[in-house]
Design a protein around this motif. Sequence first.
Motif, PDB file in Angstrom:
ATOM      1  N   UNK A  28      41.175  41.757  52.234  1.00  0.00           N
ATOM      2  CA  UNK A  28      42.129  41.070  53.104  1.00  0.00           C
ATOM      3  C   UNK A  28      42.387  39.652  52.616  1.00  0.00           C
ATOM      4  N   UNK A  29      41.305  38.949  52.266  1.00  0.00           N
ATOM      5  CA  UNK A  29      41.450  37.561  51.777  1.00  0.00           C
ATOM      6  C   UNK A  29      42.245  37.536  50.467  1.00  0.00           C
ATOM      7  N   UNK A  30      41.939  38.504  49.585  1.00  0.00           N
ATOM      8  CA  UNK A  30      42.647  38.570  48.291  1.00  0.00           C
ATOM      9  C   UNK A  30      44.129  38.824  48.482  1.00  0.00           C
ATOM     10  N   UNK A  31      44.447  39.787  49.376  1.00  0.00           N
ATOM     11  CA  UNK A  31      45.850  40.070  49.652  1.00  0.00           C
ATOM     12  C   UNK A  31      46.561  38.856  50.233  1.00  0.00           C
ATOM     13  N   UNK A  32      45.848  38.118  51.066  1.00  0.00           N
ATOM     14  CA  UNK A  32      46.433  36.920  51.657  1.00  0.00           C
ATOM     15  C   UNK A  32      46.740  35.874  50.585  1.00  0.00           C
ATOM     16  N   UNK A  33      45.801  35.671  49.658  1.00  0.00           N
ATOM     17  CA  UNK A  33      46.003  34.687  48.575  1.00  0.00           C
ATOM     18  C   UNK A  33      47.142  35.118  47.661  1.00  0.00           C
ATOM     19  N   UNK A  34      47.148  36.415  47.292  1.00  0.00           N
ATOM     20  CA  UNK A  34      48.207  36.928  46.416  1.00  0.00           C
ATOM     21  C   UNK A  34      49.566  36.812  47.103  1.00  0.00           C
ATOM     22  N   UNK A  35      49.605  37.124  48.380  1.00  0.00           N
ATOM     23  CA  UNK A  35      50.869  37.040  49.115  1.00  0.00           C
ATOM     24  C   UNK A  35      51.414  35.623  49.146  1.00  0.00           C
ATOM     25  N   UNK A  36      50.541  34.644  49.368  1.00  0.00           N
ATOM     26  CA  UNK A  36      50.971  33.239  49.381  1.00  0.00           C
ATOM     27  C   UNK A  36      51.465  32.829  47.987  1.00  0.00           C
ATOM     28  N   UNK A  37      50.726  33.279  46.951  1.00  0.00           N
ATOM     29  CA  UNK A  37      51.129  32.942  45.577  1.00  0.00           C
ATOM     30  C   UNK A  37      52.481  33.533  45.221  1.00  0.00           C
ATOM     31  N   UNK A  38      52.682  34.807  45.602  1.00  0.00           N
ATOM     32  CA  UNK A  38      53.963  35.451  45.314  1.00  0.00           C
ATOM     33  C   UNK A  38      55.096  34.764  46.061  1.00  0.00           C
ATOM     34  N   UNK A  39      54.835  34.344  47.251  1.00  0.00           N
ATOM     35  CA  UNK A  39      55.869  33.654  48.014  1.00  0.00           C
ATOM     36  C   UNK A  39      56.253  32.333  47.349  1.00  0.00           C
ATOM     37  N   UNK A  40      55.232  31.597  46.921  1.00  0.00           N
ATOM     38  CA  UNK A  40      55.503  30.324  46.247  1.00  0.00           C
ATOM     39  C   UNK A  40      56.269  30.553  44.938  1.00  0.00           C
ATOM     40  N   UNK A  41      55.870  31.580  44.184  1.00  0.00           N
ATOM     41  CA  UNK A  41      56.577  31.914  42.949  1.00  0.00           C
ATOM     42  C   UNK A  41      58.027  32.303  43.254  1.00  0.00           C
ATOM     43  N   UNK A  42      58.218  33.106  44.308  1.00  0.00           N
ATOM     44  CA  UNK A  42      59.565  33.513  44.695  1.00  0.00           C
ATOM     45  C   UNK A  42      60.415  32.324  45.104  1.00  0.00           C
ATOM     46  N   UNK A  43      59.806  31.342  45.771  1.00  0.00           N
ATOM     47  CA  UNK A  43      60.548  30.142  46.167  1.00  0.00           C
ATOM     48  C   UNK A  43      61.145  29.443  44.953  1.00  0.00           C
ATOM     49  N   UNK A  44      60.372  29.400  43.858  1.00  0.00           N
ATOM     50  CA  UNK A  44      60.853  28.745  42.629  1.00  0.00           C
ATOM     51  C   UNK A  44      61.817  29.654  41.880  1.00  0.00           C
ATOM     52  N   UNK A  45      61.419  30.895  41.628  1.00  0.00           N
ATOM     53  CA  UNK A  45      62.215  31.810  40.803  1.00  0.00           C
ATOM     54  C   UNK A  45      63.564  32.111  41.451  1.00  0.00           C
ATOM     55  N   UNK A  46      63.587  32.263  42.774  1.00  0.00           N
ATOM     56  CA  UNK A  46      64.820  32.606  43.463  1.00  0.00           C
ATOM     57  C   UNK A  46      65.495  31.394  44.099  1.00  0.00           C
ATOM     58  N   UNK A  47      65.069  30.205  43.710  1.00  0.00           N
ATOM     59  CA  UNK A  47      65.763  29.021  44.207  1.00  0.00           C
ATOM     60  C   UNK A  47      67.194  29.004  43.663  1.00  0.00           C
TER      61      UNK A  47
ATOM     62  N   UNK B 177      28.241  46.764  53.746  1.00  0.00           N
ATOM     63  CA  UNK B 177      28.855  46.755  52.418  1.00  0.00           C
ATOM     64  C   UNK B 177      30.349  47.067  52.497  1.00  0.00           C
ATOM     65  N   UNK B 178      30.694  48.087  53.350  1.00  0.00           N
ATOM     66  CA  UNK B 178      32.089  48.451  53.481  1.00  0.00           C
ATOM     67  C   UNK B 178      32.891  47.322  54.115  1.00  0.00           C
ATOM     68  N   UNK B 179      32.308  46.733  55.186  1.00  0.00           N
ATOM     69  CA  UNK B 179      33.001  45.637  55.861  1.00  0.00           C
ATOM     70  C   UNK B 179      33.209  44.441  54.939  1.00  0.00           C
ATOM     71  N   UNK B 180      32.244  44.128  54.109  1.00  0.00           N
ATOM     72  CA  UNK B 180      32.381  43.005  53.158  1.00  0.00           C
ATOM     73  C   UNK B 180      33.506  43.270  52.163  1.00  0.00           C
ATOM     74  N   UNK B 181      33.586  44.530  51.714  1.00  0.00           N
ATOM     75  CA  UNK B 181      34.657  44.882  50.759  1.00  0.00           C
ATOM     76  C   UNK B 181      36.024  44.728  51.418  1.00  0.00           C
ATOM     77  N   UNK B 182      36.125  45.203  52.685  1.00  0.00           N
ATOM     78  CA  UNK B 182      37.402  45.074  53.386  1.00  0.00           C
ATOM     79  C   UNK B 182      37.765  43.620  53.614  1.00  0.00           C
ATOM     80  N   UNK B 183      36.783  42.798  53.924  1.00  0.00           N
ATOM     81  CA  UNK B 183      37.044  41.378  54.150  1.00  0.00           C
ATOM     82  C   UNK B 183      37.560  40.711  52.874  1.00  0.00           C
ATOM     83  N   UNK B 184      36.919  41.022  51.764  1.00  0.00           N
ATOM     84  CA  UNK B 184      37.360  40.444  50.476  1.00  0.00           C
ATOM     85  C   UNK B 184      38.770  40.896  50.147  1.00  0.00           C
TER      86      UNK B 184
ATOM     87  N   UNK C  92      27.244  48.174  64.388  1.00  0.00           N
ATOM     88  CA  UNK C  92      28.138  48.853  63.443  1.00  0.00           C
ATOM     89  C   UNK C  92      28.225  48.091  62.135  1.00  0.00           C
ATOM     90  N   UNK C  93      28.285  46.749  62.236  1.00  0.00           N
ATOM     91  CA  UNK C  93      28.365  45.922  61.027  1.00  0.00           C
ATOM     92  C   UNK C  93      27.114  46.109  60.164  1.00  0.00           C
TER      93      UNK C  93
END
Length: 588
Positions: A92-111, A83-90, A77-78
């Motif tokens: 997921x990784x991007x969302x994970x990085x953005x989510x961590x960044x937003x959390x860190x920003x929120x920790x500072x902004x909402x401290x 091509x589709x699987x590679x796009x989905x993988x990227x 199947x892969x």
Amino acid sequence: MKYCDHCKMEYPDDQNFCENCGKNLVEKEEVKSDEIICPNCGKENQATAHFCEFCGTNLQEKRTQETKTEPSKFVLAYRAHKKLYNILLIAVVTLLIVGVGLYKYGEIYYSKESQIERYQDLLAENDPEKLADSVVSSDKNFKPTAQNLRVFTNYTKDNKDYSNYISKSLTNENDSSQDLYIKNDGKFFFLFDKYDLVLQPFYFDVDTNVENMELAINDKKEGSSDSEDYNWKVGPLAPGSYQLDGTFENNGNDEKIEQKVDQINRENLSDNGSRELSFAAKKVKFDVNSDISSGELLFNGQSIGTIKDGQLKNANFIWNEDGKLQIKQKMEDLELLSAPLDFDGNNYLEKDYDESQSTFQPESFHILPQTNATSGDFYINGKKVDTIGKENETYSLDVVKTQQPYKVQLKQTFGDSEVSSDEETVNPTDYVDTAAYVTLDVEEEIDEFDIEMLLDDLYFDVSDYTDEDFDFDDAEADALADYFSGGKENEEYVDFKDNFIVPSRKSDKKDYVICYLEEVEDIERTGENSYDVQYVVNYDTNYSDDTDNADQYFRYKKASFVVEDGDLRIKDLGGSDNFEEVSKSDYE
């Protein structure tokens, strides 16, 4: 799977006879993991054998073929949708990085610290509309609108100390002793603590004993009293400054009770958040007798009368217990406002007025300066209040008692120069009695003794120089010149030498002149290093013949002295206009 043991051929399970030789098919046995079947002769060989020991066939090629297995469904199947699987993988990784960044920003902004800092910046703007969008009230009856908060922002704008204080106090969570505080109230995005800026309003609880009194707070009418025992409950109100006016009619005259109240820091509030004020009216009348020579008597900031020469007759006004009686004192350039005076109007009711008994004596404070200066001006808080009088030896600066300390100083101003004493701080609350001594000496003040010493020495030398029995050569001329500013260029030196000493020495009749200082009458400092001196000197002229001695007294009314390099010298003696003979009898 079935197998022909003769032909070494494999067949499906549902077939029973070999198609080649017709023999019965048998079930194919599993090959042991430690044996390998030769694909050519069908003989078993050890698993480690490279070639068949029976026919020599290469067994490793067979093993390689056997290890090749069919790929899994996921792999297939892969491969089909790589091509589709590679796009989905990227993604997921991007969302994970953005989510961590937003959390860190929120920790500072909402401290907690960041939220407090934003509230502090908001308070510094003094904008009621912006504050209304952010603040919440501790009282459900108070709506934090721009209109309701304007009195608060006006006060913070005009009172920076208060503004700074409440801003710093925000770091103390849940501090309900403050007008403003922060408290934790839920979460942002279920992750970060949320802090509200809480404003605590208050109420006015105003009572009066006057029927039909109209009460207004900051020019807003709150209604009229309908009895002689009436109470207004006003609020909730934001902290700030309020002007309360109670107007009514008394014997055909319009009367007013007024009071300005700065309600901040939760001061003077009862447990239910109310401030009690009395607008009960009482007519008072009294006379004032004070050490304060002049000033205005004020009640709640309004003039009641003027104190002149320490007296004020028939002071009368509507008094209430919460009002403040004060004196505004004017002393040349200085204006002082006293702390509220200790005054109980119940002791001075108009109905009990008696001219011989109804006298109010407000307490004053006496600053007693001592100085070595013979001239100059006294200053309090940088403002001139009095001038040294030549005839006075002691001074008293009578001032109202204020809530702030006095800073006292003596200054002598001479053209572009100025000589000042050290500044002394006097805090009335530090003294049990009502007087304080301060020392206001100035540096390099030449006193009478210094003048006397110089003149004594001068006239003693002049007496010797007029006597022919003593030398008067260059050394003596130099010594005489040293008494004068400018030395031998000074006109007074030339006059003494050429018109007094030399003629006396050359005279056939004059034997000598005894000169001595009789009295220093006055010294006035005219500059940082200059003085005017009035003094009397005795000239006793002795003759060598039968001429009677001439015993005379002369006054130098305005002799000028200067200090040069630390030494006192004569600048001039004032000329003929400032020189006069005085009666001998005044000094015998």
